[in-house]
Design an enzyme around this catalytic site. Sequence first.
Site, short mmCIF file in Angstrom:
data_model
loop_
_atom_site.label_atom_id
_atom_site.label_comp_id
_atom_site.label_asym_id
_atom_site.label_seq_id
_atom_site.Cartn_x
_atom_site.Cartn_y
_atom_site.Cartn_z
N ASN A 245 19.96 -5.91 6.57
CA ASN A 245 20.40 -5.99 5.17
C ASN A 245 20.26 -4.65 4.44
OD1 ASN A 245 21.12 -8.70 5.31
ND2 ASN A 245 19.03 -9.38 4.89
N TYR B 151 5.48 -7.57 15.96
CA TYR B 151 5.57 -6.35 15.14
C TYR B 151 6.25 -5.24 15.94
CZ TYR B 151 3.73 -2.64 12.04
OH TYR B 151 3.57 -1.59 11.18
N PHE C 117 0.84 -1.21 0.00
CA PHE C 117 0.00 0.00 0.00
C PHE C 117 0.88 1.26 0.00
CE2 PHE C 117 -2.28 2.70 3.40
CZ PHE C 117 -2.88 3.52 2.47
N ASN D 120 8.61 -9.30 -1.99
CA ASN D 120 8.43 -10.75 -2.21
C ASN D 120 6.95 -11.12 -2.27
OD1 ASN D 120 7.64 -10.51 0.42
ND2 ASN D 120 8.90 -12.18 1.22
N TYR E 8 23.68 2.07 13.39
CA TYR E 8 24.40 2.33 12.13
C TYR E 8 24.70 3.82 11.97
CZ TYR E 8 24.72 -2.18 9.80
OH TYR E 8 25.09 -3.44 9.45
N ARG F 262 -9.00 -4.58 9.45
CA ARG F 262 -8.80 -3.36 10.24
C ARG F 262 -10.10 -2.56 10.26
NH1 ARG F 262 -2.85 -1.03 9.50
NH2 ARG F 262 -3.31 -0.48 11.65
N ALA G 292 10.74 2.76 7.78
CA ALA G 292 9.31 2.90 8.09
C ALA G 292 9.06 2.24 9.43
CB ALA G 292 8.47 2.23 7.00
N HIS H 95 -5.20 -2.72 2.03
CA HIS H 95 -5.83 -4.04 2.02
C HIS H 95 -7.32 -3.89 2.30
CE1 HIS H 95 -2.07 -6.29 1.83
NE2 HIS H 95 -1.58 -5.39 2.66
P1 NAD Z 1 1.59 -3.65 2.99
O1 NAD Z 1 1.36 -5.04 3.51
O2 NAD Z 1 0.61 -3.15 2.00
O3 NAD Z 1 3.05 -3.51 2.39
C1 NAD Z 1 4.17 -4.19 2.90
C2 NAD Z 1 4.94 -4.75 1.71
O4 NAD Z 1 6.14 -5.36 2.18
C3 NAD Z 1 4.15 -5.82 0.95
O5 NAD Z 1 4.15 -5.54 -0.43
C4 NAD Z 1 4.89 -7.11 1.28
O6 NAD Z 1 4.78 -8.08 0.26
C5 NAD Z 1 6.31 -6.60 1.48
N1 NAD Z 1 7.14 -7.48 2.30
C6 NAD Z 1 6.87 -7.94 3.56
N2 NAD Z 1 7.88 -8.73 3.99
C7 NAD Z 1 8.82 -8.75 2.98
C8 NAD Z 1 10.07 -9.36 2.83
N3 NAD Z 1 10.59 -10.16 3.79
N4 NAD Z 1 10.76 -9.15 1.69
C9 NAD Z 1 10.27 -8.36 0.71
N5 NAD Z 1 9.06 -7.74 0.80
C10 NAD Z 1 8.35 -7.94 1.92
O7 NAD Z 1 1.65 -2.70 4.27
P2 NAD Z 1 1.76 -1.10 4.33
O8 NAD Z 1 0.60 -0.62 5.10
O9 NAD Z 1 2.04 -0.52 3.00
O10 NAD Z 1 3.05 -0.94 5.25
C11 NAD Z 1 4.31 -0.55 4.72
C12 NAD Z 1 5.26 -0.20 5.85
O11 NAD Z 1 4.72 0.88 6.62
C13 NAD Z 1 5.47 -1.36 6.83
O12 NAD Z 1 6.83 -1.38 7.23
C14 NAD Z 1 4.59 -1.00 7.99
O13 NAD Z 1 5.10 -1.52 9.20
C15 NAD Z 1 4.64 0.53 7.97
N6 NAD Z 1 3.44 1.14 8.61
C16 NAD Z 1 2.24 1.20 7.94
C17 NAD Z 1 1.15 1.78 8.58
C18 NAD Z 1 -0.20 1.94 7.90
O14 NAD Z 1 -1.11 2.54 8.49
N7 NAD Z 1 -0.40 1.45 6.68
C19 NAD Z 1 1.28 2.28 9.88
C20 NAD Z 1 2.51 2.16 10.52
C21 NAD Z 1 3.60 1.62 9.86
N1 UDP Z 2 -11.94 -2.26 15.40
C1 UDP Z 2 -13.32 -2.26 15.50
N2 UDP Z 2 -14.05 -2.95 14.58
C2 UDP Z 2 -13.49 -3.63 13.53
C3 UDP Z 2 -12.07 -3.61 13.42
C4 UDP Z 2 -11.32 -2.92 14.37
O1 UDP Z 2 -13.90 -1.66 16.42
O2 UDP Z 2 -14.23 -4.22 12.74
C5 UDP Z 2 -11.17 -1.51 16.40
C6 UDP Z 2 -9.94 -2.23 16.95
O3 UDP Z 2 -10.30 -3.02 18.08
C7 UDP Z 2 -9.05 -1.05 17.35
C8 UDP Z 2 -9.41 0.04 16.35
O4 UDP Z 2 -10.66 -0.36 15.77
O5 UDP Z 2 -9.37 -0.60 18.65
C9 UDP Z 2 -8.38 0.21 15.24
O6 UDP Z 2 -8.03 -1.07 14.79
P1 UDP Z 2 -7.21 -1.37 13.46
O7 UDP Z 2 -7.16 -2.84 13.32
O8 UDP Z 2 -7.76 -0.57 12.36
O9 UDP Z 2 -5.75 -0.82 13.72
P2 UDP Z 2 -4.79 -0.54 14.96
O10 UDP Z 2 -4.88 0.92 15.19
O11 UDP Z 2 -5.25 -1.31 16.16
O12 UDP Z 2 -3.44 -0.95 14.48
#
Ligand code: NAD
Ligand code: UDP
Length: 319
Positions: free
Chosen positions: A104, A150, A11, A32, A164, A191, A119, A186
């Site tokens: 890496n 996580y 995403f 991957n 680093y 969520r 990130a 997704h």
């Molecule tokens: P996402 O699942 O859409 O994207 C993660 C991507 O990483 C996927 O395309 C997945 O295939 C790839 N990936 C995972 N493990 C891998 C590996 N071992 N090798 C190669 N590719 C790998 O999730 P996202 O929401 O886009 O999250 C991206 C980053 O941002 C993550 O590091 C996540 O922890 C961080 N993040 C996202 C949010 C959010 O609200 N979306 C919040 C906090 C942090």
């Molecule tokens: N939650 C909810 N209904 C749902 C899915 C999630 O009330 O159908 C709640 C969940 O318990 C949490 C908040 O919404 O308190 C946000 O959850 P999410 O999974 O979106 O992300 P988080 O902030 O916990 O990473």
Amino acid sequence: MRILITGAAGFLGSHLCDRLLADGHEVVGMDNFITGKPENIAHLAGNERFSFIRHDVSNYIHVPGKLDAVMHFASPASPNPASPVGYPNLPIQTMKAGALGTHNTLGVAFANQARFLLASTSEIYGDPLEHPQKETYWGHVDPIGERSVYDEAKRFAEALTMAYHRFHGVNTAIVRIFNTYGPRMHVDDGRALPNFIQQALRGEPLTVYGDGQQTRSFCYVDDLIEGIVRLLNSEVHEPVNLGNPQEMTIAQFAEEIDQLVGGGAGLVYQKEKMLKGDPLRRQPDITRAREWLGWEPTVGLRDGLERTIPYFKEQLGLQ
Ligand code: NAD
Ligand code: UDP
């Protein structure tokens, strides 16, 4: 710049590719596909400034040619244990992406004398005892809880990034991302936002877990990407929170979506579905981002939802 983005098919990674290509950079995407999708980057196939390497970042990374920046976004990111793309179902992969993947990618940045951006996440604050969360808060994390794979992987990743920076002098940055939404997220990772939008579109009641008084704030993806690009282009090494400070209860959030989509079935409270360790309050303090990067979110919740709902309709075949 020539920039490596891991997690490029995810995403956030795919939006980052779009933005950096639009800014004129060359992008090497790496993924991957464990939780990401080839469709998210399919539109970049003909772009001569974009290339892609299918690779697991937990294994040694080789990228031919000089890189100017490395952005490590690869990691499963959904907290939902019921979802196949949720990190509770991918615990070892999650820890490896955060630990070995960060090692890496830092190695690649060190070898290239490149800017490195990690990130990270608001989850490093755990179920916070300070509110709102400033970057100086150390967090409240259960090291063996449901979410620990996580949270602790990201905490390790931050520690390794600073090691680093301090020991090898790598030009590092850390972004602590708070809940972000928008097209390409997704749709069925369980969520709150995807659940509520889908339920409202189908005319089903919106499932609010617990008493719905837990709080979150939701940042639209374009705002987040703007902040990340500003951080990349800055000389900041300390962690920076990026997120929307407009805090609301999950019940209020569900009401807002119900009204906007017009599902009409209202809310249903599911007390038992609230997971242990689910943070009760979460709101970013974005003073650093405001002062150091001149950044703050510009897209309001209603506006962001209006831009996101058509994506859900298309994904669910409800057009
Ligand atoms: P996402 O699942 O859409 O994207 C993660 C991507 O990483 C996927 O395309 C997945 O295939 C790839 N990936 C995972 N493990 C891998 C590996 N071992 N090798 C190669 N590719 C790998 O999730 P996202 O929401 O886009 O999250 C991206 C980053 O941002 C993550 O590091 C996540 O922890 C961080 N993040 C996202 C949010 C959010 O609200 N979306 C919040 C906090 C942090
Ligand atoms: N939650 C909810 N209904 C749902 C899915 C999630 O009330 O159908 C709640 C969940 O318990 C949490 C908040 O919404 O308190 C946000 O959850 P999410 O999974 O979106 O992300 P988080 O902030 O916990 O990473």
